[in-house]
Design a protein around this motif. Structure first.
Motif, mmCIF file in Angstrom:
data_model
loop_
_atom_site.group_PDB
_atom_site.id
_atom_site.type_symbol
_atom_site.label_atom_id
_atom_site.label_comp_id
_atom_site.label_asym_id
_atom_site.label_seq_id
_atom_site.Cartn_x
_atom_site.Cartn_y
_atom_site.Cartn_z
ATOM 1 N N HIS A 98 0.827 -1.206 0.000
ATOM 2 C CA HIS A 98 0.000 0.000 0.000
ATOM 3 C C HIS A 98 0.859 1.254 0.000
ATOM 4 C CE1 HIS A 98 -2.488 3.161 1.904
ATOM 5 N NE2 HIS A 98 -3.459 2.615 1.196
ATOM 6 N N SER A 147 2.229 5.718 -8.573
ATOM 7 C CA SER A 147 1.232 6.777 -8.681
ATOM 8 C C SER A 147 -0.094 6.299 -9.270
ATOM 9 C CB SER A 147 1.788 7.916 -9.526
ATOM 10 O OG SER A 147 0.864 8.966 -9.611
ATOM 11 N N ARG A 171 -1.958 4.358 -6.752
ATOM 12 C CA ARG A 171 -2.482 5.254 -5.725
ATOM 13 C C ARG A 171 -3.734 5.971 -6.215
ATOM 14 N NH1 ARG A 171 1.660 7.402 -1.578
ATOM 15 N NH2 ARG A 171 3.156 5.717 -1.573
ATOM 16 N N ARG A 228 -1.393 12.344 -4.048
ATOM 17 C CA ARG A 228 -1.259 10.884 -4.064
ATOM 18 C C ARG A 228 -0.156 10.428 -3.141
ATOM 19 N NH1 ARG A 228 -1.744 9.540 -10.538
ATOM 20 N NH2 ARG A 228 -3.803 10.433 -10.811
ATOM 21 N N LYS A 229 0.907 11.226 -3.023
ATOM 22 C CA LYS A 229 2.032 10.835 -2.184
ATOM 23 C C LYS A 229 1.608 10.694 -0.722
ATOM 24 C CE LYS A 229 6.836 11.862 -1.249
ATOM 25 N NZ LYS A 229 7.987 12.689 -1.604
ATOM 26 N N PHE A 262 -1.731 10.400 0.227
ATOM 27 C CA PHE A 262 -3.064 9.776 0.278
ATOM 28 C C PHE A 262 -4.115 10.717 0.869
ATOM 29 C CE2 PHE A 262 -0.492 5.840 0.226
ATOM 30 C CZ PHE A 262 -1.096 5.186 -0.826
#
Length: 174
Positions: free
Chosen positions: A56, A61, A64, A112-113, A115
């Motif tokens: 996870h 990317s 994600r 995305r990095k 979340f």
């Protein structure tokens, strides 16, 4: 532990076998399958917490983007025939969990990095008086209005067709 012993002895998979020895005869049970992995359907997929967390948090990317999806509102679900979509900038959302529950706003950024998603008017004051946006996890959101472009419309159509075909195949199961 007692329930486990009872279920093993009454399980249809366990077959009684009589073992003959010189002194006496006793009954033992042969276990033909493992009872520990009842919930695991695919042996190629791990159920290890450590490995799932690693996958996870080290996901690329595009993975994600899929992980950062949110449910659609009931009206959008009925209109498009799709349950959830990946979240993106300019979608309108409602927060369903946490301190900011029941607040609505427009997505201004997706990270995305980290979340997280930033939503307009969802801010926190810093000690020096500056306001910073609060990161909200997409799983705590419901999309109330989609920003539709041609690619997203195509994605909705494909997803709708896929879910309808799954419904048809599941209706044949008794």
């Amino acid at each position: 532990l007692m329930m486990m012993m009872i279920s093993r002895s009454t399980c249809s998979v366990c077959l009684p076998a009589v073992e003959r020895s010189s002194s006496s005869s006793r009954t033992t049970f042969l276990l033909l399958s493992t009872h520990n992995n009842i919930m695991k359907f695919n042996p190629a997929v791990t159920s290890s917490r450590r490995k799932n967390r690693k996958a996870h948090f080290s996901a690329h990317s595009e993975a994600r983007r899929k992980l950062m999806s949110a449910n659609l509102s009931k009206e959008l679900q009925a209109r498009h025939g799709v349950r959830s979509m990946s979240i993106r900038k300019d979608d309108e959302v409602m927060i369903t969990r946490g301190f900011f529950k029941a607040r609505e706003g427009k997505v201004i950024a997706c990270f995305r990095k980290k979340f997280v998603v930033h939503i307009e008017r969802i801010t926190r004051d810093k000690v020096n008086g500056a306001q910073v946006p609060v990161g909200i996890q997409p799983s705590n959101l419901v999309i109330t209005k989609l920003k539709l472009d041609k690619d997203r419309k195509a994605k909705l159509e494909a997803k709708s067709r896929k879910e309808k075909s799954e419904d048809v195949t599941m209706s044949n199961v008794d």
